[in-house]
Design an enzyme around this catalytic site. Structure first.
Site, mmCIF file in Angstrom:
data_model
loop_
_atom_site.group_PDB
_atom_site.id
_atom_site.type_symbol
_atom_site.label_atom_id
_atom_site.label_comp_id
_atom_site.label_asym_id
_atom_site.label_seq_id
_atom_site.Cartn_x
_atom_site.Cartn_y
_atom_site.Cartn_z
ATOM 1 C CE LYS A 142 54.420 30.586 33.578
ATOM 2 N NZ LYS A 142 53.705 30.842 32.300
ATOM 3 C CB VAL A 160 48.453 40.193 38.584
ATOM 4 C CG1 VAL A 160 48.067 39.181 39.648
ATOM 5 C CG2 VAL A 160 48.829 39.485 37.284
ATOM 6 N N GLY A 161 47.588 42.805 40.142
ATOM 7 C CA GLY A 161 47.216 43.460 41.396
ATOM 8 C C GLY A 161 45.833 44.085 41.314
ATOM 9 C CB THR A 162 44.243 46.153 38.685
ATOM 10 O OG1 THR A 162 45.293 47.119 38.752
ATOM 11 C CG2 THR A 162 42.926 46.843 38.478
#
Lengths: 435, 435
Positions: free
Chosen positions: A207, A15-17
């Site tokens: 969630k 996700v960070g990438t």
């Protein structure tokens, strides 16, 4: 020139990438929409040398993620480390205490510590945002807390775990069994090496607890989510369900229950039968979908990619753009102190239609025993299919669908049958979603 | 006690009455979410004596709606008068110039004058919001301009008119013909006495032009929407489409076209064939649904009630709550001055699969004439059904589906056949949505 919004990224996994790639790719467009550029002031991750497909040397590196929270040149910390506690929580607390905004995709942390973090963020006067924590790229937190803000929400439910949905819809398409499809899903990257959080429904429960808090203005109660995963679902169940006009989906469902004169919070993650005519029956593969029902808007459906680097990054950066625009909505749609403490609702009086699958020995009297137990418990049977066994004395599947009735009656029937030596395995009960 | 947000309502028809009812019903909840109460400071409508189901005497009455724009005690004017120009536009201009926020459900006014009003609102430093103008209770403007804000949107399309969708899905369910179902829809209140705006696709075109401007950061070009309505669709088309694996839906579709090295804005409202496997194929009755495809989020779907007093009021009040919360996003997601002027894209080179229905005389040589025209125009036929006529020499229906090819080839085939005395009526061409 307007000042950029300076962000720091902790965690450069998938996700960070994706977030870095998105901000680099759409930089000009984002600046036009946000009214100011988004600048990555610093990054931190476990491994500095790993090839992530972009030039890491463009960004200031910090070995220690917690340092990001105290850098003068950072407005917003983006926490993509993961884990409900540990370094992620420490960073989140430190960032907020240091007057930084916090954006996170961390559903476990928000499900466990969301209230504390929201209260701290309000105290500090900084934004706390976690759109990416629920249903990946689908702006469902925004949809509920802003789009549906004028409504008393009566019910929120949906398909909240892409791994389970991929497994169930692949079982449906191929007729293959659970364990077999799970292996494939792991090989294809749709399931983790340790798939427990996904297939046991825990990820969906995280969630759901977040959605319920926002939808009902209730204090988060992750501990009170009744959770069951998809591993008990057999190919035979999918086949029987289809013959009856249903597909099987792992559904997270939350409701405010006022039926007994007491207000209760009902939260459940379980495999359900979904009728072909319902929009959720057409949600296949790793897709997520959320339905919310409000007292003025009626039924609203949000559907899209529930995971993956691109969709999750899209949600993370949407939160960052909101902050750049100066949006100041409370994390759970209203101040943390105004969220009501609502006790878990008892479920016995809930009126449901249920599917019950029995795996039994193929011998005389078994059907009579089961139907007698149902009668004695007050369960009214709408339809029943017994699937013949191939060999004398083998196992057979009996699938029953009940008329609408209190769930306690089904529980009682299961109690009567518990330990019966007619049963090869414990029965599987799945509720049926109304059309 | 925090100060309330004071609103003035112009227009107390179905939607205006719904807004009053919503604000009265959910007052306490709205105040918790908005952080302050919403107070109706004044109202104006044509008829003061009409019974609207609530006590009008609770609110200050103005005979002249334009006075609302200059009242000292009003923060936001809610325009629910309707009509693209006239009193609605005069009120909108006056409210903005007077430093009031403006909330409207008026798609025609926004489609025609949205840019002017957005620029004026920015100049005056007041919010302009129109969530209810597109797809009723579905927060799709918020979804695109905030939820999807990090993405370059490649395409936006959907079912934008509930009347047409009700008619088409009822034709589908009953096998009845267009005119017949339209009459029923009028009797049941799903269609207006003068249904032109709906069934000719103009209402959908208003909404599409608004969505396209937001999605692509383009200046509104309602004039450039290629529009065709649903009246040419026959029961026989629906039957043929079903046999081929499709349903027919009125689809508004907008794309940025870069295929020829020039950036063009493609906007079309037309009946399309939608494959059973596509989520839009399951959108029935008066429901609306919008799909947006972005370069990171992938495909996102929003679905819900596209009209009606409750859903539309839900969207109007969501806008009001956003304003009460201090949200300041630009009306079209970026400042009006930054929206690009993009010329309409030519459509001839678009690659589509098409359904073409011919109504022909049942006599020798007709099929040869049609297939020769298709061949000469370079249209490759994927499948063709000729439905036998009941009587010698009667009319027959020929339904062809083409392979993917440039739309100009289909246009050329139609040109070749134009005026042929084999044809009883002009052919109907509908594009097929990809899965």
């Amino acid at each position: 020139m307007v000042e950029p919004l300076n962000i720091a990224l902790a965690g450069l996994g998938t996700v960070g990438t994706g977030v870095v790639r998105l901000i680099e790719t759409n930089a000009e467009l984002i600046a036009r929409r946000a009214g100011r550029p988004i600048r990555i002031a610093a990054v931190s991750a476990r491994d500095r040398t790993k090839d992530r497909g972009f030039d890491l040397s463009r960004y200031t590196w910090e070995d220690d993620p917690s340092v990001l929270a105290s850098r003068e040149d950072v407005d917003v910390v983006v926490e993509l480390v993961g884990g409900s506690d540990g370094p992620a929580l420490a960073l989140a607390r430190k960032a907020i205490a240091g007057g930084k905004g916090l954006v996170t995709a961390n559903k476990a942390m928000i499900a466990h510590h969301g209230l504390e973090l929201a209260a701290a963020a309000e105290e500090a006067g900084v934004p706390l945002k976690f759109e990416a924590a629920v249903a990946g790229g689908i702006p469902v937190i925004k949809g509920l807390s802003e789009g549906a803000a004028a409504n008393a929400i009566e019910r929120v439910y949906g398909i909240l775990n892409g791994t389970c949905n991929y497994i169930l819809s692949t079982m449906e398409d191929t007729g293959r069994d659970f364990a077999d499809v799970l292996q494939d899903a792991q090989r294809l990257g749709y399931a983790e090496a340790d798939p427990t959080f996904d297939i046991e429904g825990i990820d969906a429960a995280h969630k759901l607890a977040i959605l319920a808090a926002i939808a009902f203005g209730a204090r988060l109660r992750f501990d009170a989510v009744e959770t069951m995963g998809v591993s008990p679902v057999k190919a035979a169940d999918i086949e029987q369900a289809r013959a009856l006009g249903y597909v099987i989906r792992l559904i997270g469902m939350a409701e405010i229950d006022r039926s007994n004169g007491v207000t209760g919070l009902f939260q459940r993650v379980r495999p359900h039968l979904v009728p072909f005519g319902h929009p959720l029956a057409h949600v296949d593969g790793a897709t997520n979908a959320v339905v919310a029902e409000g007292n003025f808007m009626g039924r609203l459906l949000f559907q899209g990619a529930g995971a993956g680097d691109g969709p999750t990054a899209s949600a993370v950066v949407a939160d960052i753009i909101d902050i750049a625009r100066g949006e100041k909505r409370a994390a759970f749609s209203m101040p943390a102190g105004e969220l009501e403490a609502i006790e878990p609702a008892p479920t016995g009086h809930r009126l449901s239609r249920s599917y019950i699958r029995f795996t039994v020995h193929d011998r005389p009297g078994v059907l009579a025993e089961i139907t007698a137990a149902m009668r004695d418990a007050g369960v009214s049977i709408e339809s029943l299919i017994q699937k013949g066994s191939e060999e004398e004395g083998g196992e057979v599947i009996i699938a029953a669908v009940t008329h609408e009735g209190p769930e306690s009656a089904v529980t009682e029937a299961m109690r009567i049958l518990d330990g019966s030596d007619s049963l090869v395995a414990p029965p599987l009960v799945m509720q049926i979603i109304a059309d």
